[in-house]
Design an enzyme around this catalytic site. Structure first.
Site, PDB file in Angstrom:
ATOM      1  N   GLU B  60       0.807  -1.219   0.000  1.00 17.77           N
ATOM      2  CA  GLU B  60       0.000   0.000   0.000  1.00 17.77           C
ATOM      3  C   GLU B  60       0.839   1.267   0.000  1.00 17.77           C
ATOM      4  O   GLU B  60       0.554   2.213  -0.733  1.00 17.77           O
ATOM      5  CB  GLU B  60      -0.967   0.010   1.191  1.00 17.77           C
ATOM      6  CG  GLU B  60      -2.163  -0.930   1.040  1.00 17.77           C
ATOM      7  CD  GLU B  60      -1.890  -2.358   1.449  1.00 17.77           C
ATOM      8  OE1 GLU B  60      -0.758  -2.642   1.901  1.00 17.77           O
ATOM      9  OE2 GLU B  60      -2.794  -3.206   1.315  1.00 17.77           O
ATOM     10  N   HIS B 129     -10.367  -4.244  10.745  1.00 19.63           N
ATOM     11  CA  HIS B 129     -11.010  -4.052   9.436  1.00 19.63           C
ATOM     12  C   HIS B 129     -12.271  -3.205   9.541  1.00 19.63           C
ATOM     13  O   HIS B 129     -13.134  -3.288   8.669  1.00 19.63           O
ATOM     14  CB  HIS B 129     -11.404  -5.404   8.835  1.00 19.63           C
ATOM     15  CG  HIS B 129     -10.261  -6.217   8.308  1.00 19.63           C
ATOM     16  ND1 HIS B 129      -9.174  -6.568   9.069  1.00 19.63           N
ATOM     17  CD2 HIS B 129     -10.028  -6.757   7.084  1.00 19.63           C
ATOM     18  CE1 HIS B 129      -8.335  -7.298   8.329  1.00 19.63           C
ATOM     19  NE2 HIS B 129      -8.832  -7.422   7.129  1.00 19.63           N
TER      20      HIS B 129
HETATM   21  C1  LIG Z   1      -2.454  -4.339   4.507  1.00 16.96           C
HETATM   22  C2  LIG Z   1      -3.455  -5.246   3.919  1.00 16.96           C
HETATM   23  N1  LIG Z   1      -3.700  -5.169   2.602  1.00 16.96           N
HETATM   24  C3  LIG Z   1      -4.610  -5.991   2.046  1.00 16.96           C
HETATM   25  C4  LIG Z   1      -5.284  -6.903   2.797  1.00 16.96           C
HETATM   26  C5  LIG Z   1      -6.318  -7.800   2.164  1.00 16.96           C
HETATM   27  N2  LIG Z   1      -5.777  -9.151   2.074  1.00 16.96           N
HETATM   28  C6  LIG Z   1      -6.017 -10.031   3.048  1.00 16.96           C
HETATM   29  S1  LIG Z   1      -5.243 -11.471   2.779  1.00 16.96           S
HETATM   30  C7  LIG Z   1      -4.606 -10.938   1.324  1.00 16.96           C
HETATM   31  C8  LIG Z   1      -3.747 -11.857   0.527  1.00 16.96           C
HETATM   32  C9  LIG Z   1      -2.531 -12.294   1.276  1.00 16.96           C
HETATM   33  O1  LIG Z   1      -1.894 -13.345   0.635  1.00 16.96           O
HETATM   34  P1  LIG Z   1      -0.678 -14.103   1.273  1.00 16.96           P
HETATM   35  O2  LIG Z   1       0.194 -13.158   2.001  1.00 16.96           O
HETATM   36  O3  LIG Z   1      -0.051 -14.892   0.195  1.00 16.96           O
HETATM   37  O4  LIG Z   1      -1.310 -15.062   2.370  1.00 16.96           O
HETATM   38  P2  LIG Z   1      -2.342 -16.270   2.168  1.00 16.96           P
HETATM   39  O5  LIG Z   1      -3.704 -15.667   2.186  1.00 16.96           O
HETATM   40  O6  LIG Z   1      -2.015 -16.942   0.886  1.00 16.96           O
HETATM   41  O7  LIG Z   1      -2.147 -17.152   3.348  1.00 16.96           O
HETATM   42  C10 LIG Z   1      -5.019  -9.633   1.063  1.00 16.96           C
HETATM   43  C11 LIG Z   1      -4.677  -8.884  -0.141  1.00 16.96           C
HETATM   44  C12 LIG Z   1      -5.020  -6.929   4.184  1.00 16.96           C
HETATM   45  N3  LIG Z   1      -5.671  -7.754   5.004  1.00 16.96           N
HETATM   46  N4  LIG Z   1      -4.093  -6.109   4.706  1.00 16.96           N
END
Ligand SMILES: Cc1ncc(C[n+]2csc(CCOP(=O)(O)OP(=O)(O)O)c2C)c(N)n1
Ligand SMILES: [Mg+2]
Lengths: 366, 327
Positions: B60, B129
């Site tokens: 971000e 959130h």
């Molecule tokens: C700062 C932030 N940006 C965006 C999100 C929304 N978000 C939640 S999980 C996610 C994907 C994360 O993927 P990864 O780090 O690969 O973990 P996984 O879900 O595969 O375990 C996103 C974009 C968030 N929770 N926090």
């Protein structure tokens, strides 16, 4: 899927359907699994059985929670760990019980193997007062600090520095414990990781940065959101690193034990990429158009739970009776947990104000 | 008039502006190939291609800053945050850079950028959130802050936001994306930033409510109407600049006011409105201004606690009863 339109200028790499050769790309390339047998790894037969129970519990707990979610028993997000259980299990068996663990919102498996009972876990999902976080956290915020599991966190990357802070605390106090901060491939792209890696190396913090690379960050394949090999991030910080096959609990156990010993002994950080695969969608409303069914099936064929079961059977560690006993018992435990969660009371409305401050009667602005 | 979902109204606005101005582009997490986490950008990749609809990593701070730099080059970025709860990580770029670059350089660089996404809570998503950030951004000089409640407002104000030559925060809500409403099909439909709207006329009490709280106010007003209390609802639509004259005019008529705000109470939108009313319309008030907002407590997950935490029509009714001395 976007049409194959020829743009002269393109920023982000394109996804499936856009590869020139039309070949389905795998989510992650797994390094070879360890060839060692359990004895060579220092695992007893009882250890193997306990590992199996733990992994099976995580799987059934989540399958049942998914059902309860679909029945409308609770709301919010539900990020399932299914497919990744070898990582939590292998790690917790490799670590000392006093070593600190912190993770992201995909945290049920971690909670269960660090002593959140199925009842406390299920009740937390249901938002009940009997949950491990008193119903205040829900799926994303399982925690059991008395067992050195500091919880799941919802801001991607937010808990990475905190994991290093736990290590700072251990070094400061001279506890001899280490800490590990687990996060996804998507979180690798957050600045917090890079700031923290630098300081951890500079200050020689006894911390493991562990990426659970499951191939996807929500709907974005790892190769579309991050450059080069994730593990190579370590090089820029002069940090030790390793890649582990996360679909094999022996491999996780073997390497994490070596690494934990190294981190403890030298008080130096380690960067670890564990490659794995998530079977379910990102959360509950994910049409999963970003990957193919065939790809998913490739990984389900090498399921870590089935693999351990096969090993146990073919090495005569236990027989089918053992599995039917364990599986029935766990099934019952999980069903009991559902019933417990369902029947448990919600917190009282006034409980909303608890746990904000340490005082008994803190100030709240109105 | 066409009936559109909230998400469609925003998309139409973005689509129209992308169509008329090559320098407008969209970036954010999952905006392109996934068609948007909440489908606001659905179809835009197909239409405008990979150059102008860009998936970002979860970075971000980085992509907000890339947006700021691109805007200084004369482009018009629309930066989507999956929610404003994640924009906290980008706060340095928004607050320290986007709002200040023009001033610090004595006017040498402009920053025509839109930061958009859902604001505040969306059900049981827990403490990290669920925060409403509109008042916080409105605190900082150099930002325009919009938080809309209905598809028509979304369309007209999004177009204005994109055309504005300053940084603009444009706020939506996960829980409103599916909401349908009539949207003007006037060609090039523009609602000026800074203009509120009287969305329900009434003579007994003025209720000021924006964003998701507008709908809570409507429910309360419907209920109160059955009891013969006529509520005038003002949706400021833009938090800053604020359409204060519209609010003051209404209060001169009703002499009573309740502000409904989905933020915590301290130094929030409701506090600001309350202050302004006492300054501008003190002599017209028949009762102290009341507010309905969140308690001074983090968002709990448990449904029972969440329901108690979230402002309800019942609380609005109670507040109206209080300012009309009906209890
Ligand atoms: C700062 C932030 N940006 C965006 C999100 C929304 N978000 C939640 S999980 C996610 C994907 C994360 O993927 P990864 O780090 O690969 O973990 P996984 O879900 O595969 O375990 C996103 C974009 C968030 N929770 N926090
Ligand atoms: Mg991932």
């Amino acid at each position: 899927m976007a049409k194959k339109k020829k743009d002269d200028i393109v920023f982000a790499p394109r996804g499936i359907g856009e590869e020139s050769d039309g070949v389905v790309q795998k989510g992650v390339d797994l390094p070879p699994a360890t060839k060692k047998k359990h004895k060579a790894l220092g695992l007893s037969e009882d250890d193997l059985k306990a590992m199996y129970e733990q992994m099976y519990l995580q799987r059934r707990f989540e399958e049942r929670s998914m059902q309860q979610y679909q029945k409308g028993k609770f709301g919010g997000f539900l990020h399932l760990y299914i497919g990744q259980e070898a990582i939590s299990t292998g790690t917790v068996f490799a670590f000392d019980d006093n070593d600190d663990i912190i993770t992201g919102y995909r945290d049920h498996g971690w909670g269960l193997c660090r002593g959140v009972t199925p009842k406390e876990g299920m009740a937390e999902l249901f938002g009940k007062a009997t949950g491990c976080s008193k119903g205040k956290g829900g799926s994303m915020h399982f925690a059991k600090s008395e067992n050195h599991f500091w919880g799941g966190y919802g801001i991607v990357g937010g808990h990475i520095p905190i994991g290093a802070g736990l290590a700072f605390g251990n070094k400061y106090k001279g506890t001899g414990n280490i800490s590990a901060t687990f996060f996804g491939d998507g979180a690798v792209d957050q600045g917090a990781l890079h700031e923290t890696m630098n300081m951890a190396q500079l200050w020689k913090l006894p911390v493991l940065f562990v990426v659970e690379n499951n191939g996807y960050s929500m709907g974005t394949a790892a190769k579309r959101h991050t450059v080069a090999e994730i593990v190579d991030r370590a090089k820029g910080y002069g940090m030790k690193s390793a890649v582990i096959n996360g679909m094999d609990v022996f491999s996780v156990y073997e390497k994490m034990k070596e690494i934990a010993d190294d981190v403890r002994e030298n008080s130096e950080p380690y960067f670890v990429e564990i490659r794995t695969y998530r079977y379910r969608g990102h959360s509950m409303s994910d049409p999963q158009k970003y990957r193919t069914k065939e790809e998913l099936e490739e990984y389900q064929k090498i399921d870590p739970i089935l693999k351990l079961k096969d090993y146990i059977l073919s090495n005569n560690v236990a027989d089918e009776d053992f599995f039917s006993e364990v599986e029935d018992r766990i099934e019952q435990d999980v069903l009991d947990a559902v019933e417990f969660a369902d029947e448990s009371p919600f917190p009282e409305v006034e409980d909303m104000y608890d746990d904000m401050f340490v005082e008994d009667d803190p100030y709240f602005h109105v | 008039m066409a009936e559109l979902q909230f998400r469609e109204a925003i998309k139409h606005a973005i689509d129209e502006e992308m169509g008329r101005d090559e320098s407008v582009f969209v970036m954010g997490e999952e905006v392109a190939e996934y068609n948007g986490a909440y489908k606001v950008t659905e179809g835009l990749l197909d239409k405008y291609g990979f150059k102008r609809v860009i998936d970002t990593p979860i970075s971000e701070l980085g992509f907000a800053g890339i947006g700021v730099g691109a805007a200084m080059q004369g482009l018009r970025p629309i930066v989507e945050f999956m929610t404003f709860n994640f924009a906290v990580l980008a706060a340095d770029q928004i607050i320290n850079h986007a709002t200040k670059v023009k001033y610090m350089t004595g006017g040498q660089a402009d920053c025509p950028i839109v930061f958009r996404g859902p604001n505040a809570s969306a059900g049981q998503l827990g403490a990290t959130h669920s925060v409403a950030y509109d008042s916080m951004y409105a605190h900082f000089p150099g930002l325009k802050v919009i938080y809309v409640s209905e598809p028509d407002d979304a369309k007209g104000l999004m177009k204005s936001a994109i055309r504005d030559d300053n940084p603009v925060i444009f706020m939506e809500s996960e829980q409103m994306y599916g909401l349908k409403g009539e949207v003007s099909d006037e060609e090039d439909y523009i609602i000026p930033i800074g203009k509120g709207k009287i969305k329900r006329e009434g003579s007994d009490v003025t209720v000021v409510a924006h964003g998701k709280m507008y709908h809570v106010a409507v429910q309360a007003a419907n209920q109160l109407a059955k009891d013969g209390v006529e509520v005038e609802i003002i949706d400021p639509r833009t938090v800053k600049p604020l359409d204060l004259p519209l609010i003051i005019e209404s209060i001169k008529k009703t002499n009573r006011c309740v502000v409904v705000d989905e933020a915590h109470p301290f130094a929030g939108f409701a506090a600001e409105i309350g202050f302004l009313i006492q300054r501008e319309a003190f002599d017209y008030l028949d009762a102290p201004v009341q507010r309905v907002c969140l308690p001074d407590v983090n968002a709990p997950f448990s449904k029972k606690l969440f329901d108690a935490w979230f402002p309800s029509p019942k609380q609005v009714i109670d507040a109206v009863n209080q300012v009309t001395y009906r209890n």
